[in-house]
Scaffold this active site. Structure first.
Site, mmCIF file in Angstrom:
data_model
loop_
_atom_site.group_PDB
_atom_site.id
_atom_site.type_symbol
_atom_site.label_atom_id
_atom_site.label_comp_id
_atom_site.label_asym_id
_atom_site.label_seq_id
_atom_site.Cartn_x
_atom_site.Cartn_y
_atom_site.Cartn_z
ATOM 1 N N ASP A 54 82.316 52.980 92.096
ATOM 2 C CA ASP A 54 82.244 51.896 91.523
ATOM 3 C C ASP A 54 80.427 52.382 91.009
ATOM 4 O O ASP A 54 79.330 52.005 92.566
ATOM 5 C CB ASP A 54 82.208 50.909 92.681
ATOM 6 C CG ASP A 54 82.093 49.753 91.313
ATOM 7 O OD1 ASP A 54 81.172 49.617 90.701
ATOM 8 O OD2 ASP A 54 82.478 48.705 92.402
ATOM 9 N N HIS A 55 79.704 52.607 90.177
ATOM 10 C CA HIS A 55 78.634 52.607 90.128
ATOM 11 C C HIS A 55 78.031 51.431 89.733
ATOM 12 O O HIS A 55 76.520 52.294 89.974
ATOM 13 C CB HIS A 55 78.607 53.609 87.920
ATOM 14 C CG HIS A 55 78.566 52.926 87.539
ATOM 15 N ND1 HIS A 55 79.728 52.555 86.630
ATOM 16 C CD2 HIS A 55 77.725 51.540 86.917
ATOM 17 C CE1 HIS A 55 79.879 51.312 85.441
ATOM 18 N NE2 HIS A 55 78.272 51.244 85.654
ATOM 19 N N HIS B 106 83.462 45.794 89.960
ATOM 20 C CA HIS B 106 82.210 45.527 89.712
ATOM 21 C C HIS B 106 81.811 44.196 90.706
ATOM 22 O O HIS B 106 81.042 44.028 91.624
ATOM 23 C CB HIS B 106 81.645 45.553 88.807
ATOM 24 C CG HIS B 106 81.556 47.038 87.853
ATOM 25 N ND1 HIS B 106 82.043 48.039 88.770
ATOM 26 C CD2 HIS B 106 82.013 47.344 87.163
ATOM 27 C CE1 HIS B 106 81.921 49.316 88.104
ATOM 28 N NE2 HIS B 106 82.360 48.522 86.932
#
Length: 494
Positions: A181-182, A244
């Protein structure tokens, strides 16, 4: 980048190495790690793709991408000697035998100690196929560590996520799976934990006694661009909220872990996500708003509606905007709404957290017809990283009139030059085996359960789309969502 010198020899195999993600993010990040002496000389990188390319052809493409995305390219030629290419058909067993031969050859050449990282930068429908073949071909049978890195989306609902997880777990243990999950790689997102747990002025106030609400916003000015086909199958709810947005809620709401060990931190996040109040259909109507952008103006230029974008149905009901009221059923947060908001074609690009504190019980400085501003803690994640505290102070005039006062820290230009891409942080963590900033299966299970309840309610009635103009802060119903509770969105606050 100033990481500790923690060199780990490894073979990094990237499936989908000719794709956009690899060229924009993965190879530039790996090169920057190498350049900063955070990647061992005993490293080899295999790019896997369908195209028939030679090593030299592939290296030329990667070199060009790195030069485009990294300012300082010192040591680039040296780095490229560690990069190799193999044409590959992910559904062909023979391709994996060739990959095994190349992997073993590079292991000997670079003294990699059998450590292997497999990065699947490809469509999720291939995840299970690839992991099955990695095991059956013997690629996962190694004397060193084996780690699997996969991109979202992980399933399209809880059922499909469970099926995919079961398939991948046939080849990799949970502790060997790194679900990217950047957002969790962004420095200011990671700073949420530091702000909370290393400052005595915040942690005692971090509960329902002192906080009235918390707002998490991730807004984009861009539309879907060339991702219309993908976006039609996901929309803002699955593309942003399921991962996110709820991950940031978990960081904001978690209890202090007993240590900074990844298992201890993730255990506290899991507790929060398991405590999410799963909504009934009538609650979804009152607590969640979906929207889709219409044409409008961005920076003075007219832009088209979502339904006019390429590969988007003319009567599409896919939401490009979601806002909602998230409740956490535990002792610390009972009664405190977490408002989340994400959308495309909005007024400005921003990722921001606003913590609004309750008013003092008896305000001695109350003035008729003048509302005293709330105390706020604002965490700006993008584009202007920093933290600010909003207080009330006395005006420099006779009397007791007050005015807002802002205390702020903004990342300096020098700091920004030294910041790294989220993918660089995360790739470094994978090599160290630090899973703190990756999504655990138990987290995924809880977020899918929460999101599925919203999607199922929405499936029973047609939305009236489009319902917000491009260049605005979303539909009117999103503002009403907060005003019914006596709050407002803190738009454009720094």
């Amino acid at each position: 980048m100033n990481k500790t010198n923690n060199h780990v020899p490894a073979l990094i195999t990237i499936f989908g190495a000719t794709g956009d993600l690899s060229h924009r993010k993965l190879f530039p990040s790996l090169f920057h790690l190498y350049q900063q002496d955070n990647l061992d000389e005993r490293v080899a990188i295999i790019g896997i793709g369908r195209r028939e390319l030679t090593n030299d052809d592939f290296r030329a493409q990667v070199k060009s991408s790195i030069q485009e995305h990294v300012q300082d390219t010192k040591h680039l030629d040296k780095f490229m000697q560690h990069v190799f290419y193999q044409p590959h058909d992910v559904s062909d067993e023979a391709s994996y035998q060739k990959l095994l031969e190349l992997s073993e050859s590079l292991d000997r050449e670079f003294s990699l100690e059998g450590n292997r990282v497999f990065y699947l930068a490809m469509a999720p429908r291939f995840f299970g196929v690839v992991t099955d073949f990695l095991k059956s071909s013997g690629l996962t049978k190694t004397k060193g560590f084996k780690r699997l890195v996969i991109e979202k989306p992980f399933g399209s609902d809880l059922k499909s996520a469970e099926e995919l997880n079961e398939q991948i777990r046939r080849s990799f243990k949970e502790e060997e799976i790194f679900r990217i999950d950047h957002y969790l790689g962004k420095d200011m997102v990671q700073n949420i934990e530091v702000l909370r747990f290393s400052n005595a002025m915040f942690e005692p106030l971090w509960n329902n006694k002192y906080i009235s609400n918390i707002q998490v916003t991730s807004s984009e000015v861009l539309g879907v661009e060339d991702r219309g086909g993908y976006y039609e199958t996901s929309g803002a709810l699955k593309d942003m909220v399921q991962n996110h947005m709820l991950q940031m809620v978990a960081l904001l709401a978690m209890e202090p872990p007993i240590s900074l060990n990844s298992d201890d931190i993730r255990a506290e996040k899991v507790k929060v996500l398991k405590s999410l109040h799963v909504l009934q259909p009538d609650e979804v109507r009152n607590q969640f708003v979906r929207g889709q952008y219409d044409k409008g103006f961005i920076n003075g230029q007219e832009v088209k509606a979502y339904r006019e974008e390429d590969k988007v149905a003319a009567d599409s009901t896919t939401p490009t905007f979601v806002s909602g009221k998230v409740e956490i059923d535990n002792f610390r947060w009972a009664g405190v709404p977490f408002y989340i908001r994400t959308g495309k074609r909005m007024k400005r690009k921003s990722i921001q957290v606003v913590v609004e504190f309750k008013e003092v019980p008896m305000n001695l400085y109350y003035q008729k017809d003048k509302h005293l501003d709330s105390n706020l803690l604002v965490i700006n994640i993008q584009p202007n990283e920093g933290v600010s505290i909003h207080l009330n102070g006395k005006k420099y005039v006779q009397g007791i009139e007050t005015e807002p006062v802002q205390l702020s820290y903004a990342m300096s230009a020098q700091d920004k030059m030294n910041t790294v891409d989220a993918y660089e942080n995360l790739l470094f963590d994978v090599l160290k085996g630090d899973a703190t900033n990756f999504t655990h299966w138990e987290e995924l299970k809880s977020t899918w359960k929460f999101v599925d309840s919203i999607q199922e309610a929405w499936d029973h009635f047609e939305p009236e789309f489009p319902n917000y103009e491009s260049g605005t802060n979303g539909p009117l119903d999103s503002d009403l969502l907060l005003s019914r509770d006596g709050f407002k969105w803190w738009n454009d606050i720094q």
